[in-house]
Design a protein around this motif. Structure first.
Motif, short mmCIF file in Angstrom:
data_model
loop_
_atom_site.label_atom_id
_atom_site.label_comp_id
_atom_site.label_asym_id
_atom_site.label_seq_id
_atom_site.Cartn_x
_atom_site.Cartn_y
_atom_site.Cartn_z
N LYS A 236 0.84 -1.19 0.00
CA LYS A 236 0.00 0.00 0.00
C LYS A 236 0.87 1.24 0.00
N MET A 237 0.40 2.26 -0.68
CA MET A 237 1.14 3.51 -0.81
C MET A 237 0.22 4.68 -0.54
N ALA A 238 0.73 5.70 0.15
CA ALA A 238 -0.01 6.94 0.35
C ALA A 238 0.93 8.10 0.02
N ILE A 239 0.51 8.96 -0.89
CA ILE A 239 1.33 10.08 -1.34
C ILE A 239 0.64 11.38 -0.93
N ALA A 240 1.30 12.16 -0.07
CA ALA A 240 0.77 13.46 0.35
C ALA A 240 1.27 14.51 -0.62
N ILE A 241 0.37 15.16 -1.33
CA ILE A 241 0.71 16.11 -2.39
C ILE A 241 0.19 17.50 -2.00
N ILE A 242 1.07 18.46 -2.01
CA ILE A 242 0.70 19.85 -1.72
C ILE A 242 0.78 20.65 -3.01
N ASN A 243 -0.32 21.27 -3.39
CA ASN A 243 -0.30 22.21 -4.50
C ASN A 243 -0.40 23.61 -3.90
N ARG A 244 0.71 24.33 -3.92
CA ARG A 244 0.77 25.65 -3.29
C ARG A 244 0.15 26.76 -4.14
N HIS A 245 -0.09 26.48 -5.41
CA HIS A 245 -0.58 27.55 -6.28
C HIS A 245 -1.96 28.00 -5.82
N PRO A 246 -2.18 29.31 -5.69
CA PRO A 246 -3.46 29.79 -5.14
C PRO A 246 -4.65 29.57 -6.07
N THR A 247 -4.41 29.54 -7.40
CA THR A 247 -5.55 29.52 -8.33
C THR A 247 -5.48 28.43 -9.38
N GLN A 248 -4.36 27.76 -9.55
CA GLN A 248 -4.22 26.79 -10.63
C GLN A 248 -4.12 25.37 -10.08
N GLY A 249 -4.92 24.47 -10.67
CA GLY A 249 -4.82 23.06 -10.34
C GLY A 249 -3.60 22.44 -11.01
N ALA A 250 -3.37 21.17 -10.72
CA ALA A 250 -2.25 20.46 -11.33
C ALA A 250 -2.72 19.11 -11.84
N ARG A 251 -2.28 18.75 -13.02
CA ARG A 251 -2.61 17.45 -13.61
C ARG A 251 -1.48 16.47 -13.31
N LEU A 252 -1.83 15.37 -12.70
CA LEU A 252 -0.83 14.39 -12.26
C LEU A 252 -0.83 13.20 -13.20
#
Length: 528
Positions: A452-468
């Motif tokens: 099992k894997m858990a990845i904690a991802i922080i997107n700091r950008h205030p207005t833009q999403g991120a495609r993973l």
């Protein structure tokens, strides 16, 4: 030459698209640092480098300051309290965090606190000189240990190395930990506690390097006091786990380690990165906070170097046992004088819930990621404080509010797997006012069996999403737990307690892509 205490002030300690995931055995240093066009970051995991982290990094801190204890954890007479005076709604909320350890009673408070005032049936109210208010002493050692048992955590006691001394510290250990021998053990039993409290974690002092701390010490004085305190405390209980107040500055900590390092399990370091000691109503903006979000890890790396340079690598660990983005607002104090009632009242500004936004949430997540990346050395961290002021739980007479940071702590506590896997990140920059940080931060954890894997991802950008885009896990479905808000400045309050709460969606990674939202913490859970 006699070494002197560094001329430190509290401000010195407040300086404070797509994601590709490839399982790779080659060292992170060998990877291409470039971010492909159209992507926000590349994250590469090295499964051969795995460290089991200590859950004590999810610790908390409770100090006798403003409404943390009285009117927070402890409110006799409230319809929400039990017969002992403990707020049961607070107990229930903190149980949800599965807190491993709580540090108490300070903080600056402890540098003029005498534990004997707070035990037994007849309590003596005492004027606390650091904070300029009288403490009724109705919440003392007995109540703290009982409260810790209620919420399910280890008690961690910080001792008075200001106006106190090593004999007072060792007497406190005797009261808590000896079964039958000694007058202080007998005092505990006479107070209705026949069994020892078995308090394992003890810190010698709090921020004694600050000239403003009551009973501050020079470097020469500090090493000797820590050594003699440790000797006497261990003469009572040889199995204590001992910490001592330190800094990431070699001028202070190197002499401490030279004289007393052989007696210590941890050095205790602190940090706040939005200096609001005097200006409580002017918190840093979302982007200003993001620009400071990597600074805690810089302190950790400096502390690691000081430990190694002095010959204690692998022998002494780090406890970041007082931390928060925002510093506490207490203008004119410690030691401001009992006549400054006007200043004492200004501490109410700490409880303005509008302060604690997604900036606080993502800064806190960045802090925890930094600790996890150095899990071989950082084994404890205590958010300061746990209740009211800057804490994750706001307590008012009719109930509680879970601030944004409460949900961060719960997500990390509940969703991560027990081992940190080395993770390399190449990310597009997020820039503001001449500074920049990576837009994406991530930490990867795996289960004992690696399934099992858990990845904690922080997107700091205030207005833009991120495609993973996640390589190597196609054909699977995962779960994405998301904490974000309708704005980077979103917060929870009595009127809107659930404006920012985690939500859960199914993450279909069959095509190798996942989206994360702006200003968000996302934890992706997968079965490998």
């Amino acid at each position: 030459m006699t070494l002197r205490t560094p001329n430190l002030t509290r401000r010195d300690f407040a300086a404070g698209g797509a994601l590709t995931l490839a399982m790779a055995a080659r060292p992170a240093a060998a990877l291409d640092m470039a971010v492909p066009a159209g992507l926000d970051a590349v994250v590469t995991i090295d499964p051969t480098r795995k460290t089991r982290f200590n859950r004590m990094i999810f610790g908390q801190f409770l100090e006798h300051f403003h409404r943390q204890v009285y009117g927070g954890a402890f409110e006799p007479g409230s319809p929400l309290s039990d017969r002992a005076g403990f707020r049961l709604d607070v107990v229930q909320a903190l149980r949800e965090l599965r807190i491993p350890i709580v540090r108490w009673p300070g903080g600056c408070f402890v540098s003029a606190y005498h534990w004997m005032d707070g035990v037994g049936p007849k309590r003596t109210p005492a004027f606390n000189k650091p904070w300029g208010v009288e403490d009724p002493n109705t919440f003392g050692t007995d109540e703290f240990v009982q409260w810790c048992r209620l919420i399910g955590c280890e008690p961690y006691i910080c001792t008075n190395a200001g106006t106190g001394g090593f004999e007072e510290m060792s007497n406190w250990v005797e009261y808590c930990n000896l079964r039958e021998q000694g007058s202080f053990s007998r005092l505990r039993r006479a107070n209705g506690h026949p069994n020892p409290f078995d308090v394992r974690y003890w810190s010698i002092g709090n921020e004694n390097y600050f000239p403003t701390e009551i009973g501050s010490k020079t470097t020469a004085e500090w090493g000797m006091l820590v050594r003699e305190s440790a000797k006497l405390m261990r003469a009572v209980d040889s199995k204590l786990i001992l910490l001592a107040a330190a800094t990431v500055d070699s001028e202070w900590t190197a002499p401490l380690l030279k004289v007393a390092g052989g007696f210590l399990n941890y050095i205790s370091i602190h940090g706040y990165w939005d200096a609001l000691w005097e200006q409580g109503t002017k918190p840093a903006s979302y982007m200003q906070c993001m620009m400071r979000s990597r600074q805690p890890e810089g302190q950790i790396e400096k502390a690691i170097k000081v430990i190694a340079d002095n010959g204690f690598a692998g022998k002494i660990k780090i406890a970041f046992d007082e931390w928060n983005l925002r510093s506490w607002h207490h203008p004119g104090f410690p030691g401001g004088g009992a006549d400054r009632v006007d200043l004492i009242g200004m501490r109410d500004e700490n409880d303005q819930n509008a302060t604690y936004t997604m900036a606080d949430a993502l800064f806190s997540a960045s802090f925890l990621n930094g600790c996890l990346r150095h899990a071989d050395v950082v084994e404890m961290a205590c958010m300061a404080p746990v209740i009211n002021v800057r804490g994750p739980l706001f307590v008012h007479p009719k109930g509680v509010v879970k601030r944004t940071t409460f949900h961060v702590m719960q997500m990390y506590s509940d969703l991560l797997q027990p081992h940190v896997v080395a993770t390399h990140i190449a990310a597009a920059p997020l820039a503001s006012d001449g500074a920049s940080v990576p837009q994406i931060d991530a930490i990867t954890t795996v289960s004992d069996d690696g399934g099992k894997m858990a990845i904690a991802i922080i997107n700091r950008h205030p207005t833009q999403g991120a495609r993973l885009r996640i390589a190597g896990v196609g054909g699977r479905q995962g779960r994405l737990d998301i904490l974000d808000g309708d704005s980077p400045d979103a917060f929870n309050d009595v009127a809107r307690p659930s404006r920012v709460t985690p939500r859960q969606i199914t993450a279909d990674v069959s095509k190798g892509t996942v989206m994360v939202t702006p200003h968000s913490l996302s934890i992706l859970s997968l079965t490998i």
